[in-house]
Design a protein around this motif. Sequence first.
Motif, mmCIF file in Angstrom:
data_model
loop_
_atom_site.group_PDB
_atom_site.id
_atom_site.type_symbol
_atom_site.label_atom_id
_atom_site.label_comp_id
_atom_site.label_asym_id
_atom_site.label_seq_id
_atom_site.Cartn_x
_atom_site.Cartn_y
_atom_site.Cartn_z
ATOM 1 N N LYS A 172 0.814 -1.217 0.000
ATOM 2 C CA LYS A 172 0.000 0.000 0.000
ATOM 3 C C LYS A 172 0.845 1.264 0.000
ATOM 4 O O LYS A 172 0.603 2.175 -0.788
ATOM 5 N N ASP A 173 1.868 1.311 0.881
ATOM 6 C CA ASP A 173 2.609 2.562 1.016
ATOM 7 C C ASP A 173 4.131 2.399 1.036
ATOM 8 O O ASP A 173 4.862 3.376 1.183
ATOM 9 N N GLY A 174 4.638 1.158 0.920
ATOM 10 C CA GLY A 174 6.079 0.943 0.869
ATOM 11 C C GLY A 174 6.772 0.933 2.225
ATOM 12 O O GLY A 174 8.006 0.882 2.278
ATOM 13 N N SER A 175 6.039 0.972 3.297
ATOM 14 C CA SER A 175 6.661 0.935 4.624
ATOM 15 C C SER A 175 7.192 -0.465 4.924
ATOM 16 O O SER A 175 6.683 -1.473 4.422
ATOM 17 N N ILE A 176 8.230 -0.546 5.756
ATOM 18 C CA ILE A 176 8.863 -1.822 6.075
ATOM 19 C C ILE A 176 8.007 -2.608 7.064
ATOM 20 O O ILE A 176 7.698 -2.138 8.154
ATOM 21 N N GLU A 177 7.618 -3.819 6.680
ATOM 22 C CA GLU A 177 6.884 -4.719 7.560
ATOM 23 C C GLU A 177 7.808 -5.778 8.173
ATOM 24 O O GLU A 177 7.539 -6.295 9.249
ATOM 25 N N LEU A 178 8.886 -6.087 7.456
ATOM 26 C CA LEU A 178 9.801 -7.125 7.939
ATOM 27 C C LEU A 178 11.192 -6.851 7.380
ATOM 28 O O LEU A 178 11.348 -6.479 6.219
ATOM 29 N N LYS A 179 12.211 -7.027 8.229
ATOM 30 C CA LYS A 179 13.615 -7.020 7.807
ATOM 31 C C LYS A 179 14.299 -8.131 8.569
ATOM 32 O O LYS A 179 14.384 -8.104 9.793
ATOM 33 N N TYR A 180 14.778 -9.129 7.818
ATOM 34 C CA TYR A 180 15.330 -10.336 8.444
ATOM 35 C C TYR A 180 16.710 -10.624 7.868
ATOM 36 O O TYR A 180 16.877 -10.778 6.660
ATOM 37 N N LYS A 181 17.714 -10.688 8.752
ATOM 38 C CA LYS A 181 19.085 -10.942 8.331
ATOM 39 C C LYS A 181 19.259 -12.419 7.990
ATOM 40 O O LYS A 181 18.978 -13.303 8.806
ATOM 41 N N LEU A 182 19.734 -12.685 6.764
ATOM 42 C CA LEU A 182 19.973 -14.053 6.337
ATOM 43 C C LEU A 182 21.390 -14.478 6.717
ATOM 44 O O LEU A 182 22.337 -13.721 6.557
ATOM 45 N N ASP A 183 21.515 -15.697 7.205
ATOM 46 C CA ASP A 183 22.813 -16.214 7.628
ATOM 47 C C ASP A 183 23.439 -17.126 6.579
ATOM 48 O O ASP A 183 24.382 -17.871 6.873
ATOM 49 N N ILE A 184 22.897 -17.079 5.358
ATOM 50 C CA ILE A 184 23.415 -17.939 4.293
ATOM 51 C C ILE A 184 23.715 -17.085 3.076
ATOM 52 O O ILE A 184 23.243 -15.951 2.949
ATOM 53 N N SER A 185 24.507 -17.638 2.175
ATOM 54 C CA SER A 185 24.812 -16.985 0.904
ATOM 55 C C SER A 185 23.966 -17.616 -0.184
ATOM 56 O O SER A 185 23.943 -18.847 -0.330
ATOM 57 N N LEU A 186 23.244 -16.799 -0.950
ATOM 58 C CA LEU A 186 22.352 -17.301 -1.989
ATOM 59 C C LEU A 186 23.032 -17.307 -3.344
ATOM 60 O O LEU A 186 23.819 -16.423 -3.656
ATOM 61 N N ASN A 187 22.710 -18.313 -4.170
ATOM 62 C CA ASN A 187 23.139 -18.285 -5.559
ATOM 63 C C ASN A 187 21.992 -18.549 -6.527
ATOM 64 O O ASN A 187 22.194 -18.658 -7.727
ATOM 65 N N THR A 188 20.790 -18.676 -5.983
ATOM 66 C CA THR A 188 19.577 -18.739 -6.796
ATOM 67 C C THR A 188 18.495 -17.923 -6.102
ATOM 68 O O THR A 188 18.587 -17.632 -4.906
ATOM 69 N N ALA A 189 17.470 -17.559 -6.848
ATOM 70 C CA ALA A 189 16.398 -16.765 -6.274
ATOM 71 C C ALA A 189 15.525 -17.625 -5.363
ATOM 72 O O ALA A 189 15.203 -18.761 -5.705
ATOM 73 N N PRO A 190 15.114 -17.110 -4.198
ATOM 74 C CA PRO A 190 14.166 -17.838 -3.347
ATOM 75 C C PRO A 190 12.817 -17.996 -4.043
ATOM 76 O O PRO A 190 12.499 -17.287 -4.996
ATOM 77 N N VAL A 191 12.022 -18.944 -3.561
ATOM 78 C CA VAL A 191 10.672 -19.144 -4.078
ATOM 79 C C VAL A 191 9.711 -19.180 -2.904
ATOM 80 O O VAL A 191 10.078 -19.589 -1.794
ATOM 81 N N MET A 192 8.475 -18.740 -3.148
ATOM 82 C CA MET A 192 7.466 -18.715 -2.095
ATOM 83 C C MET A 192 6.338 -19.671 -2.448
ATOM 84 O O MET A 192 5.879 -19.713 -3.593
#
Length: 222
Positions: free
Chosen positions: A195-215
């Motif tokens: 709706k307005d671009g405000s932050i709802e979640l910020k979560y630090k990842l402890d891994i290194s990614l080499n592919t895009a996550p999927v939901m």
Amino acid sequence: PIVSGNILYYGGWGEKHPITAFDTETKKILWKYETSVGKYSPFIIDDNSFFFVDKECKLHCLNAVTGEIIWKYDSVYPSGAPVCSDKNIYLIQSNGLLHAINKQNGKRIWRVQISKNMDTPIIYADNRLFYADKKGFLYCIDAKTGIELWRYDNNYPVFRTIHDFDPAYFPTIWHYDSNIFFVSTDGNLYALSAKDGSIELKYKLDISLNTAPVMSADTLYF
């Protein structure tokens, strides 16, 4: 390839490989559509219409059942796959020029320049368009008017999949439950309010990614 109902659509990589519609029940070819330059974007099927962008950067709209050409739209070099709403189809060029096109007749509804540093395909949700650029900005655009509703400055680019040759197959931003999710190159997973671009979640990842996550459902896998 893509499947819709009992029809399999495939091909389109050049003059000797026309786009083909194959009935998986009768095992018969329904139609072929030849284009000497081949396809550029993934296939999109919506309301019995079949869309793709060829290597000359023309958007084609075919009848998905008969293969008959309905219209063509010129001068688009898409960054990722087109997306559809109820009435329109949207494409964004690699230079950040965003097009809204009427699905029925191929007429342009609006065209706006937002950013010249595109980095992700666009997604459509709740009458809005979302995408990110290489400078770390995430944009929200009114799908009816092309007016910018908000932008979020992430300072870091959105995570890119290693499959840069065709980012349309690997979306890097998602809409779920009224939020926009993305992984930033700063190592955090973000969820912004659509709706307005405000932050709802910020979560630090402890891994290194080499592919895009999927939901899937309410779970994110990476």
